[in-house]
Design a protein around this motif. Structure first.
Motif, PDB file in Angstrom:
ATOM      1  N   ASP A  12      -3.397  -8.645   0.190  1.00  0.00           N
ATOM      2  CA  ASP A  12      -2.653  -7.717   0.985  1.00  0.00           C
ATOM      3  C   ASP A  12      -1.921  -6.910   0.807  1.00  0.00           C
ATOM      4  N   LEU A 149      -3.287  -8.948  12.848  1.00  0.00           N
ATOM      5  CA  LEU A 149      -3.009 -10.420  12.068  1.00  0.00           C
ATOM      6  C   LEU A 149      -2.326 -11.146  13.116  1.00  0.00           C
ATOM      7  N   ALA A 163       6.173 -11.616   9.632  1.00  0.00           N
ATOM      8  CA  ALA A 163       4.642 -10.980   9.766  1.00  0.00           C
ATOM      9  C   ALA A 163       5.273  -9.207   8.656  1.00  0.00           C
ATOM     10  N   HIS A 164       4.024  -8.885   8.064  1.00  0.00           N
ATOM     11  CA  HIS A 164       4.622  -7.014   7.148  1.00  0.00           C
ATOM     12  C   HIS A 164       4.793  -7.620   6.005  1.00  0.00           C
ATOM     13  N   ASP A 169       1.592 -12.121   4.823  1.00  0.00           N
ATOM     14  CA  ASP A 169      -0.170 -12.075   5.673  1.00  0.00           C
ATOM     15  C   ASP A 169      -1.190 -12.676   4.888  1.00  0.00           C
TER      16      ASP A 169
END
Length: 243
Positions: A12, A149, A163-164, A169
């Motif tokens: 990612d 996602l 998240a992020h 991720d």
């Protein structure tokens, strides 16, 4: 043994924006998990060499000042990232990447920008990618709601911490793939080579459907020409990716 019961490698990126030809890598993660072995994770913070827009910083939390103070030179990060991914791919491990054509294309353009041998030139036909976003759209085409996602994690009951952030991720994407493969025989029961080839066709069909939607929607007709059908990587054009 089914491929999804073995080792997977989540990949990612967090970037300065969404233009694969012009935007840059800010953070990256390569995390190997599954197969009964311990999780192995490597993360990078790069100084992208350009300003990080406020809109991007709000997503991933990295400001221009932080990247310049703490990040490694972009060329160094890109080279290390390509080496790490090439090692995984050549070992026969599938890469799991959410919206793979974005991350792999960004990496490809960054490599060309910094004079690093691109991943696709190193691994060639050995590249095997599994894209949870693409798979979800294939097996559940008419489900309402988003396909980010976070949405897939809710749908498939996968825990998502942070998240992020690239590492969170990457791990979550692997967990979603595992759930998809366990639930749907056309995914889990397929061989990895066949699944990779199937995704190429599914990606093209999904992109063509989106382009057709744009053509038929007043005010969005111009967007049809921007839809790309290639997966898992948009090929570089002559002199492309050098901005």
């Amino acid at each position: 043994m089914s491929w999804y019961l073995g080792r997977m490698c989540g990949f990612d990126l967090e970037t300065t924006g969404i233009d694969v030809e012009a935007d840059r890598i800010v953070t990256a993660c390569v995390v190997q998990c599954g197969g009964g072995a311990p999780v192995q994770s490597a993360s990078w913070l790069a100084d992208p060499g350009i300003e990080i827009p406020e809109s991007a910083a709000k997503v991933h939390g990295i400001t221009t000042a932080q990247a310049r103070a703490e990040g490694r030179p972009a060329a160094e990060v890109v080279e290390q990232l390509v080496v790490a991914l090439a090692e995984v791919v050549l070992a026969g491990t599938p890469l799991v990447a959410m919206n793979a054509s974005f991350d792999l294309t960004i990496l490809d353009r960054e490599a060309r920008r910094h004079g690093v041998q691109p991943l696709v030139d190193i691994v060639g036909a050995d590249l095997r990618v599994v894209d949870p976003r693409l798979l979800d759209k294939q097996v559940d085409r008419f489900r309402r709601g988003g396909r980010k996602l976070e949405d897939l994690c809710r749908t498939y009951r996968v825990k998502l911490d942070g998240a992020h952030s690239a590492d969170a991720d990457a791990i979550a994407a692997c967990r979603v793939v595992w759930r998809l493969a366990q639930r749907y025989a056309e995914i889990g029961g397929s061989g990895l080579d066949a699944l990779h080839e199937a995704q190429i066709g599914w990606a093209r069909e999904q992109a063509e459907s989106l382009a057709d939607y744009f053509r038929k929607t007043p005010g969005k007709e111009h967007q049809a020409a921007t839809v790309r059908t290639e997966w898992p990587l948009i090929p570089a054009q002559r002199n492309g990716g050098q901005s």
